[in-house]
Design a protein around this motif. Structure first.
Motif, PDB file in Angstrom:
ATOM      1  N   GLY A 141       0.821  -1.206   0.000  1.00 30.82           N
ATOM      2  CA  GLY A 141       0.000   0.000   0.000  1.00 30.82           C
ATOM      3  C   GLY A 141       0.855   1.255   0.000  1.00 30.82           C
ATOM      4  O   GLY A 141       2.062   1.213   0.249  1.00 30.82           O
ATOM      5  N   LYS A 142       0.208   2.380  -0.272  1.00 33.85           N
ATOM      6  CA  LYS A 142       0.891   3.667  -0.307  1.00 33.85           C
ATOM      7  C   LYS A 142       0.884   4.290   1.083  1.00 33.85           C
ATOM      8  O   LYS A 142      -0.171   4.517   1.671  1.00 33.85           O
ATOM      9  CB  LYS A 142       0.198   4.600  -1.303  1.00 33.85           C
ATOM     10  N   LEU A 143       2.058   4.566   1.624  1.00 34.50           N
ATOM     11  CA  LEU A 143       2.190   5.160   2.950  1.00 34.50           C
ATOM     12  C   LEU A 143       1.804   6.635   2.895  1.00 34.50           C
ATOM     13  O   LEU A 143       2.338   7.394   2.082  1.00 34.50           O
ATOM     14  CB  LEU A 143       3.629   5.024   3.446  1.00 34.50           C
ATOM     15  N   ILE A 144       0.855   7.044   3.770  1.00 33.32           N
ATOM     16  CA  ILE A 144       0.438   8.449   3.781  1.00 33.32           C
ATOM     17  C   ILE A 144       0.708   9.131   5.119  1.00 33.32           C
ATOM     18  O   ILE A 144       0.466  10.332   5.262  1.00 33.32           O
ATOM     19  CB  ILE A 144      -1.055   8.617   3.422  1.00 33.32           C
ATOM     20  N   GLY A 145       1.227   8.380   6.095  1.00 30.96           N
ATOM     21  CA  GLY A 145       1.525   9.028   7.364  1.00 30.96           C
ATOM     22  C   GLY A 145       1.977   8.044   8.422  1.00 30.96           C
ATOM     23  O   GLY A 145       1.892   6.824   8.254  1.00 30.96           O
ATOM     24  N   ILE A 146       2.457   8.621   9.521  1.00 28.40           N
ATOM     25  CA  ILE A 146       2.919   7.834  10.666  1.00 28.40           C
ATOM     26  C   ILE A 146       2.463   8.566  11.920  1.00 28.40           C
ATOM     27  O   ILE A 146       2.645   9.786  12.042  1.00 28.40           O
ATOM     28  CB  ILE A 146       4.457   7.692  10.695  1.00 28.40           C
ATOM     29  N   LYS A 147       1.873   7.821  12.850  1.00 28.94           N
ATOM     30  CA  LYS A 147       1.447   8.419  14.114  1.00 28.94           C
ATOM     31  C   LYS A 147       1.502   7.363  15.204  1.00 28.94           C
ATOM     32  O   LYS A 147       1.061   6.231  14.986  1.00 28.94           O
ATOM     33  CB  LYS A 147       0.035   9.005  14.015  1.00 28.94           C
ATOM     34  N   GLY A 148       1.995   7.748  16.373  1.00 27.51           N
ATOM     35  CA  GLY A 148       2.198   6.749  17.413  1.00 27.51           C
ATOM     36  C   GLY A 148       3.193   5.726  16.908  1.00 27.51           C
ATOM     37  O   GLY A 148       4.278   6.074  16.437  1.00 27.51           O
ATOM     38  N   GLN A 149       2.834   4.453  16.988  1.00 22.05           N
ATOM     39  CA  GLN A 149       3.650   3.394  16.399  1.00 22.05           C
ATOM     40  C   GLN A 149       2.939   2.763  15.207  1.00 22.05           C
ATOM     41  O   GLN A 149       3.155   1.597  14.876  1.00 22.05           O
ATOM     42  CB  GLN A 149       3.983   2.342  17.455  1.00 22.05           C
ATOM     43  N   TYR A 150       2.117   3.560  14.553  1.00 24.91           N
ATOM     44  CA  TYR A 150       1.322   3.079  13.423  1.00 24.91           C
ATOM     45  C   TYR A 150       1.806   3.662  12.099  1.00 24.91           C
ATOM     46  O   TYR A 150       2.110   4.865  12.003  1.00 24.91           O
ATOM     47  CB  TYR A 150      -0.145   3.485  13.580  1.00 24.91           C
ATOM     48  N   LEU A 151       1.817   2.813  11.077  1.00 29.13           N
ATOM     49  CA  LEU A 151       1.951   3.252   9.694  1.00 29.13           C
ATOM     50  C   LEU A 151       0.553   3.367   9.113  1.00 29.13           C
ATOM     51  O   LEU A 151      -0.278   2.462   9.277  1.00 29.13           O
ATOM     52  CB  LEU A 151       2.765   2.246   8.883  1.00 29.13           C
ATOM     53  N   LEU A 152       0.263   4.479   8.431  1.00 30.23           N
ATOM     54  CA  LEU A 152      -1.053   4.743   7.858  1.00 30.23           C
ATOM     55  C   LEU A 152      -0.956   4.661   6.338  1.00 30.23           C
ATOM     56  O   LEU A 152      -0.094   5.316   5.727  1.00 30.23           O
ATOM     57  CB  LEU A 152      -1.555   6.133   8.253  1.00 30.23           C
ATOM     58  N   PHE A 153      -1.850   3.872   5.739  1.00 31.00           N
ATOM     59  CA  PHE A 153      -1.825   3.684   4.298  1.00 31.00           C
ATOM     60  C   PHE A 153      -3.065   4.295   3.637  1.00 31.00           C
ATOM     61  O   PHE A 153      -4.097   4.483   4.275  1.00 31.00           O
ATOM     62  CB  PHE A 153      -1.708   2.195   3.967  1.00 31.00           C
ATOM     63  N   GLU A 154      -2.925   4.579   2.345  1.00 26.72           N
ATOM     64  CA  GLU A 154      -3.937   5.328   1.601  1.00 26.72           C
ATOM     65  C   GLU A 154      -5.299   4.643   1.599  1.00 26.72           C
ATOM     66  O   GLU A 154      -6.337   5.311   1.585  1.00 26.72           O
ATOM     67  CB  GLU A 154      -3.444   5.541   0.162  1.00 26.72           C
ATOM     68  N   ASN A 155      -5.326   3.315   1.613  1.00 30.78           N
ATOM     69  CA  ASN A 155      -6.605   2.600   1.533  1.00 30.78           C
ATOM     70  C   ASN A 155      -7.282   2.420   2.890  1.00 30.78           C
ATOM     71  O   ASN A 155      -8.265   1.697   3.005  1.00 30.78           O
ATOM     72  CB  ASN A 155      -6.409   1.231   0.861  1.00 30.78           C
ATOM     73  N   GLY A 156      -6.745   3.062   3.937  1.00 29.66           N
ATOM     74  CA  GLY A 156      -7.338   2.955   5.269  1.00 29.66           C
ATOM     75  C   GLY A 156      -6.718   1.876   6.136  1.00 29.66           C
ATOM     76  O   GLY A 156      -7.062   1.741   7.311  1.00 29.66           O
ATOM     77  N   THR A 157      -5.802   1.090   5.572  1.00 26.34           N
ATOM     78  CA  THR A 157      -5.093   0.091   6.373  1.00 26.34           C
ATOM     79  C   THR A 157      -4.112   0.791   7.307  1.00 26.34           C
ATOM     80  O   THR A 157      -3.418   1.732   6.909  1.00 26.34           O
ATOM     81  CB  THR A 157      -4.325  -0.884   5.462  1.00 26.34           C
ATOM     82  N   VAL A 158      -4.068   0.322   8.553  1.00 28.48           N
ATOM     83  CA  VAL A 158      -3.101   0.841   9.519  1.00 28.48           C
ATOM     84  C   VAL A 158      -2.331  -0.340  10.094  1.00 28.48           C
ATOM     85  O   VAL A 158      -2.884  -1.418  10.311  1.00 28.48           O
ATOM     86  CB  VAL A 158      -3.779   1.659  10.638  1.00 28.48           C
TER      87      VAL A 158
END
Length: 265
Positions: free
Chosen positions: A232-249
């Motif tokens: 997936g396409k990475l759109i952000g990082i917060k806490g210890q989470y990677l956030l992806f464009e399709n809503g997957t964390v």
């Protein structure tokens, strides 16, 4: 770019925004630099963070045997009021427990979703707050050991949650709180023995900003056991989470000890 290694929690650096690094034995990835890029994650095995054996991970990056025996996985880790090193009493390894428990600890208020209470070693400020995805945090009281921090937290948990709503945190649904006022409201709730420490503590507000292009509106948590390969396409990082464009964390810390192959496209 291809990488292979054992997952551990992301290293962080307090800048604006927070800088994130994924560190393997032979390489590291500055994750801020790969935001907007596609990442493929493939689960290929396990390695216990304690014994280093290729055994299935049970909890907190440890295999079952290490989780049950290691002093780094004692009950006092999650429940600091159970600390006994100040009494000279061992849980699993007194030398280790004295090193960790008998040092300054901070009891704090943080806002990652709602207003929560928490405990961390002073040396882990602000790392602990970053790992929780807090947008704001303030020290309530600095105390000399983990036991006193735990006693304080137990008293304040009657009035504040000690949990972060990870869904709200990742969707940036942050409660609007006046932390200066909130920390003043804490004083009458404290055990009498803690008040002198509270009065000597520097109540400074920390503001933390994360590298997120866009917060997701829907969330789907990646489970490497059920889905060993993800892209997936990475759109952000917060806490210890990677956030992806399709809503997957992806909660990196939940998969400590998992061996992965990463391909950054």
């Amino acid at each position: 770019m291809q990488y292979e290694g054992v997952l551990n929690k992301m290293h962080t650096e307090l800048l604006n925004p927070i800088q994130y690094y994924l560190v393997f034995d032979q390489a590291f990835i500055h994750l801020n630099q790969v935001i907007k890029k596609n990442i493929e994650i493939q689960h290929i095995g396990y390695q216990c963070l304690n014994c280093k054996k290729e055994k299935k991970i049970f909890r907190q990056g440890f295999c079952y045997d290490c989780f049950m025996k290691s002093p780094a996985a004692g009950d006092w880790i999650m429940r600091p009021e159970l600390s006994t090193a100040h009494l000279g009493i061992a849980d699993r390894d007194l030398v280790y427990e004295q090193k960790v428990q008998l040092q300054p600890h901070i009891v704090y208020l943080a806002v990652a979703s709602d207003l929560k209470i928490g405990v961390t070693r002073k040396t882990q400020v602000p790392t602990r707050w970053i790992d929780q995805g807090a947008s704001f945090a303030i020290a309530v009281s600095e105390v000399p050991n983990r036991y006193l921090a735990g006693v304080t937290e137990v008293a304040l948990k009657k009035h504040y949650t000690d949990k972060t709503n990870w869904r709200k945190m990742l969707q940036n649904q942050i409660l609007d709180v006046d932390l200066n006022a909130a920390v003043k409201e804490v004083e009458p709730l404290l055990p009498a023995e803690i008040i002198p420490y509270y009065q000597q503590t520097n109540h400074e507000i920390f503001q933390l900003n994360y590298p997120v292009e866009k917060y997701p509106t829907t969330l789907n948590s990646l489970n490497l056991e059920k889905n060993p390969t993800f892209s997936g396409k990475l759109i952000g990082i917060k806490g210890q989470y990677l956030l992806f464009e399709n809503g997957t964390v992806f909660n990196v810390r939940s998969y400590e000890g998992y061996k992965v192959h990463l391909n950054i496209l």
